[in-house]
Design a protein around this motif. Structure first.
Motif, PDB file in Angstrom:
ATOM      1  N   UNK A  69       8.333  10.840  15.557  1.00  0.00           N
ATOM      2  CA  UNK A  69       7.805  10.311  14.296  1.00  0.00           C
ATOM      3  C   UNK A  69       8.961   9.737  13.483  1.00  0.00           C
ATOM      4  N   UNK A  70       8.745   8.541  12.949  1.00  0.00           N
ATOM      5  CA  UNK A  70       9.757   7.852  12.152  1.00  0.00           C
ATOM      6  C   UNK A  70       9.082   7.238  10.927  1.00  0.00           C
ATOM      7  N   UNK A  71       9.856   6.998   9.867  1.00  0.00           N
ATOM      8  CA  UNK A  71       9.332   6.457   8.615  1.00  0.00           C
ATOM      9  C   UNK A  71      10.000   5.132   8.268  1.00  0.00           C
ATOM     10  N   UNK A  72       9.247   4.288   7.573  1.00  0.00           N
ATOM     11  CA  UNK A  72       9.814   3.035   7.073  1.00  0.00           C
ATOM     12  C   UNK A  72      10.416   3.271   5.695  1.00  0.00           C
ATOM     13  N   UNK A  73      11.148   2.285   5.226  1.00  0.00           N
ATOM     14  CA  UNK A  73      11.643   2.334   3.854  1.00  0.00           C
ATOM     15  C   UNK A  73      10.445   2.230   2.909  1.00  0.00           C
ATOM     16  N   UNK A  74      10.440   2.984   1.824  1.00  0.00           N
ATOM     17  CA  UNK A  74       9.315   2.908   0.887  1.00  0.00           C
ATOM     18  C   UNK A  74       9.387   1.661   0.010  1.00  0.00           C
ATOM     19  N   UNK A  75       8.227   1.288  -0.495  1.00  0.00           N
ATOM     20  CA  UNK A  75       8.115   0.155  -1.425  1.00  0.00           C
ATOM     21  C   UNK A  75       7.273   0.599  -2.607  1.00  0.00           C
ATOM     22  N   UNK A  76       7.528   0.014  -3.761  1.00  0.00           N
ATOM     23  CA  UNK A  76       6.759   0.297  -4.968  1.00  0.00           C
ATOM     24  C   UNK A  76       6.010  -0.972  -5.350  1.00  0.00           C
ATOM     25  N   UNK A  77       4.663  -0.909  -5.316  1.00  0.00           N
ATOM     26  CA  UNK A  77       3.835  -2.075  -5.602  1.00  0.00           C
ATOM     27  C   UNK A  77       2.643  -1.634  -6.443  1.00  0.00           C
ATOM     28  N   UNK A  78       2.433  -2.317  -7.558  1.00  0.00           N
ATOM     29  CA  UNK A  78       1.281  -2.040  -8.430  1.00  0.00           C
ATOM     30  C   UNK A  78       1.121  -0.551  -8.746  1.00  0.00           C
ATOM     31  N   UNK A  79       2.202   0.073  -9.173  1.00  0.00           N
ATOM     32  CA  UNK A  79       2.233   1.470  -9.612  1.00  0.00           C
ATOM     33  C   UNK A  79       2.088   2.498  -8.493  1.00  0.00           C
TER      34      UNK A  79
END
Length: 95
Positions: A69-79
């Motif tokens: 299991x791997x994760x992507x970089x997070x993003x902040x969009x529309x709160x």
């Protein structure tokens, strides 16, 4: 004023673009493209995503480390905060 996080894991943290509250860290430097190659060569050890709160110093680890299991970089969009979780064993990507 210097604020301390309640936990320190020794990872490089990056601010999530578009907001000022949270930063994140990954337990390794691999990305989603690398997952297939690692898994095909004998399974990927798995990674962890950790969130750091600048306002209160809390540290959040929403998932335990799990093989393949791997994760992507997070993003902040529309709160909202978004990130992907890819599981090679289950052959799925969820957000």
């Amino acid at each position: 004023m210097i604020r301390k996080f309640k936990e320190v894991h020794g990872h490089y943290i990056e601010k999530i673009i578009g907001q000022d509250r949270l930063a994140y860290a990954m337990s390794d430097t691999e990305d989603l493209y690398d997952l297939i190659e690692f898994a095909e060569r004998g399974r990927y050890q798995g990674s962890v995503i950790i969130f750091y709160d600048f306002e209160n110093g809390n540290v959040y680890r929403p998932f335990e480390k799990k093989r393949d299991v791997i994760y992507s970089k997070p993003a902040f969009v529309d709160r909202y905060y978004y990130f992907l979780q890819a599981d090679y064993t289950l052959r799925e990507v969820v957000h």
